[in-house]
Design a protein around this motif. Structure first.
Motif: not given
Length: 389
Positions: A44-50, A68-70
């Motif tokens: 999820x962190x990578x998907x959200x960052x993109x 950061x929390x999401x």
């Protein structure tokens, strides 16, 4: 010394505990139940960052501010060990796409035709979480779209459905019509198997989108999504999306409603989520005349109320302009003197779409000289293509 938080909790028969939780969840009105480990989605962190880097969140700045929390449950609550994901079926009793042809009525998204689901579901979640706390001594936190929790991928991890190509959770039993809620706990619970993606080669949800809001399957650019534009966007609806908006005055159900898995869906059993009759297809002529107290009274307890009067009338006036009914032109003209420039700007567009050319020109001569708001002046000076009138 204990090696983890869960070691300090009372010993319980987890099989019996989960069976009791499932039984109580069903009695409370939940239709889907699944458990995911808090660290079940390390992607999820990578998907959200993109998504954030590409600007797909539009002006929803809170998505970046809470990234950061999401991006992982641990970012929101480091003690979280497991997440119970729950779903409530809000399936409609008719096809939402059918009303799009009724140009003189306002189309309200299925989920907003009655009570605000946040209030309805949160109370149920608290009751179920309280049961878990009493039985096992576990600490709990409940969320229903009110905190930076990525409910849809967690719902997939918990096995209650999968994220379709339209990015919404799809269920074999309930199609695209599930409200999601989450109970985080510091108790380690056995997770369910994640649900496999089951869209196959189907792309109906992508092809029906009137604004091409999907850059690729499983990706959504909110800046082009009508639900974002008529709910989240604070300012004027961009010109390029106004005609595509049609009569959608709150949300858009196109990609949800067209999903083939909806053939297994049933009407919601929750009375408070069934459509109020007067919100099924309200007449634009009535909505355009609402003042602020009238708006608040009509949408009391509904998610629509959170729009506020000005943004709601902005949407109604765009729909009015798309109605192709010259009989409705006077209602748009009445709003040309509204105190709010957001409403005046939408009224200008609707008036120029509905009024005879000579009348529109006369109104421009009458109102433009006195207009001090730059955005409204630009509306008066904008050219509406002849084939779009």
């Amino acid at each position: 010394m204990p090696t983890s938080i869960s070691d300090t909790l009372p010993r319980v028969d987890q099989t019996k505990l989960i069976a009791e939780l499932k039984s109580r969840a069903k009695a409370l009105g939940f239709d889907a139940f699944g458990i995911a480990a808090a660290d079940a989605r390390p992607d999820l962190p990578e998907k959200l960052q993109v998504a954030l880097e590409r600007g797909w969140h539009g002006d929803m700045d809170w998505m970046a501010e809470t990234a950061a929390r999401r991006e992982a449950p641990a970012g929101l609550w480091p003690e979280a060990r497991a997440i119970i994901m729950l779903g409530v079926n809000y399936g409609p009793d008719s096809d939402p796409l059918a009303q799009l042809g009724e140009r003189e009525t306002g189309n309200i998204s299925v989920y907003a035709r009655n009570r605000d689901y946040h209030d309805l579901i949160k109370g149920k979640l608290k009751e179920l979480a309280g049961l878990l706390h009493r039985r096992a001594g576990a600490e709990v936190k409940v969320f229903v779209d009110t905190a930076p929790v990525m409910e849809k991928p967690l719902g997939e991890a918990a096995g209650i459905g999968w994220q379709g190509k339209h990015t919404v959770l799809v269920s074999r039993e309930f199609g695209s019509w599930l409200f999601l809620g989450a109970i985080m706990t510091d108790m380690a619970l056995p997770p369910d198997a994640p649900h496999a993606e089951s869209c196959g080669s189907c792309r109906r949800c992508l092809d029906i989108c009137p604004t091409n809001a999907f850059p690729a399957p499983f990706q959504l650019d909110a800046r082009r999504c009508l639900a974002y534009l008529n709910i989240e966007l604070k300012g004027a609806i961009p010109h390029e999306f106004r005609i595509a908006m049609g009569n959608r005055i709150y949300g858009c159900d196109d990609c949800l409603a067209v999903c083939p898995w909806n053939k297994f869906a049933t009407q919601t059993r929750e009375m408070k989520l069934q459509a109020r009759e007067y919100l099924r297809a309200p007449a634009l002529a009535d909505l355009a005349q609402l003042d602020d107290p009238g708006f608040r009274a009509l949408f009391a307890g509904s998610p629509v109320k959170r729009l506020g009067h000005a943004r709601f009338l902005r949407n109604v006036l765009i729909a009015l302009g798309n109605s192709q009914s010259r009989a409705l032109a006077p209602l748009a003209e009445q709003r040309l003197t509204d105190p709010d420039p957001l409403i005046r700007g939408a009224a200008v567009w609707a008036t120029r779409r509905l009024a005879e050319a000579e009348k529109a020109a006369a109104l421009k001569l009458a109102f433009l000289p006195a207009e001090r708001d730059t955005s409204v002046r630009e509306e008066w000076n904008a050219v509406v293509p002849a084939d779009a009138r």
